[in-house]
Design a protein around this motif. Structure first.
Motif, mmCIF file in Angstrom:
data_model
loop_
_atom_site.group_PDB
_atom_site.id
_atom_site.type_symbol
_atom_site.label_atom_id
_atom_site.label_comp_id
_atom_site.label_asym_id
_atom_site.label_seq_id
_atom_site.Cartn_x
_atom_site.Cartn_y
_atom_site.Cartn_z
ATOM 1 N N PHE A 258 18.081 5.810 -37.463
ATOM 2 C CA PHE A 258 17.217 6.868 -37.997
ATOM 3 C C PHE A 258 16.275 7.432 -36.932
ATOM 4 O O PHE A 258 15.646 8.464 -37.155
ATOM 5 C CB PHE A 258 16.418 6.356 -39.200
ATOM 6 N N GLN A 259 16.169 6.762 -35.800
ATOM 7 C CA GLN A 259 15.299 7.220 -34.714
ATOM 8 C C GLN A 259 16.040 8.136 -33.750
ATOM 9 O O GLN A 259 15.452 8.668 -32.824
ATOM 10 C CB GLN A 259 14.747 6.005 -33.944
ATOM 11 N N GLN A 260 17.344 8.309 -33.956
ATOM 12 C CA GLN A 260 18.175 9.120 -33.064
ATOM 13 C C GLN A 260 18.528 10.439 -33.742
ATOM 14 O O GLN A 260 18.497 10.546 -34.962
ATOM 15 C CB GLN A 260 19.479 8.375 -32.741
ATOM 16 N N GLN A 261 18.894 11.418 -32.901
ATOM 17 C CA GLN A 261 19.413 12.659 -33.464
ATOM 18 C C GLN A 261 20.775 12.331 -34.072
ATOM 19 O O GLN A 261 21.604 11.670 -33.433
ATOM 20 C CB GLN A 261 19.545 13.727 -32.386
ATOM 21 N N PHE A 262 20.991 12.770 -35.286
ATOM 22 C CA PHE A 262 22.216 12.401 -36.002
ATOM 23 C C PHE A 262 23.278 13.477 -35.827
ATOM 24 O O PHE A 262 23.112 14.619 -36.245
ATOM 25 C CB PHE A 262 21.909 12.177 -37.485
ATOM 26 N N LYS A 263 24.367 13.088 -35.159
ATOM 27 C CA LYS A 263 25.524 13.957 -34.951
ATOM 28 C C LYS A 263 26.747 13.197 -35.477
ATOM 29 O O LYS A 263 27.426 12.495 -34.720
ATOM 30 C CB LYS A 263 25.709 14.275 -33.466
ATOM 31 N N ASN B 257 27.768 7.923 -34.775
ATOM 32 C CA ASN B 257 26.778 8.887 -34.341
ATOM 33 C C ASN B 257 27.211 9.487 -33.012
ATOM 34 O O ASN B 257 27.206 8.808 -31.986
ATOM 35 C CB ASN B 257 25.394 8.256 -34.218
ATOM 36 N N GLY B 258 27.615 10.758 -33.041
ATOM 37 C CA GLY B 258 28.033 11.463 -31.829
ATOM 38 C C GLY B 258 29.249 10.818 -31.199
ATOM 39 O O GLY B 258 30.147 10.339 -31.881
#
Length: 155
Positions: free
Chosen positions: A36-41, A72-73
């Motif tokens: 949840f602390q990362q940009q979600f891709k 995620n990404g």
């Protein structure tokens, strides 16, 4: 075959959905709360499978298993894994073997899939991830591939 015989055979066909239920359900978010602390891709790997078994004379359990593995990404870290095995009891009689096989392998899974899709969406929402809107699955095409012995591609 005369029209009267065809009409008579159709009158003997019975199809009834008796129950729809979740047979198995799972949701995992192994990298929370860090995810949840990362940009979600999101990068989604979706697997869909179906099967059936005879419960008693004219009564069949049909199931659809949907597994959504979301990364995620480009990373290989799992954002979440959601899996549902949606099942239904179908009372079916009066069909030829080929018709019964197609009904169990394509028609019934088409009935069950929207329930599985809604269940996956609900799980993802409860995990506080953005909605995962799964596209419809063409079980007729999957059935045709299985009939031809073609390996099934991920949906």
């Amino acid at each position: 075959m005369s029209d009267n015989n065809a009409t008579s055979e159709q009158a003997n066909i019975q199809f009834a959905l008796q129950r729809i239920y979740v047979k198995d359900i799972s949701f995992e978010a192994p990298n929370s709360p860090a995810i949840f602390q990362q940009q979600f891709k999101p990068r989604v790997k979706l697997d869909v499978d179906n099967g059936h078994k005879l419960i008693s004379e004219g009564l069949y359990e049909v199931s659809v298993r949907v597994t959504a593995h979301v990364y995620n990404g480009d990373e290989e870290s799992t954002a979440f894994l959601a899996e549902v095995q949606q099942a239904g009891l179908f009372a079916i009689s009066g069909l030829s073997d080929a018709q019964l096989d197609h009904t169990l392998g394509a028609f019934c899974p088409n009935v069950l899939f929207p329930y599985a899709r809604e269940c996956i969406d609900n799980l993802v929402g409860r995990g506080t991830f953005p909605a995962l809107m799964l596209s419809p699955v063409n079980f007729d095409a999957i059935y045709a591939q299985k009939q031809q012995g073609t390996p099934q591609a991920d949906a």
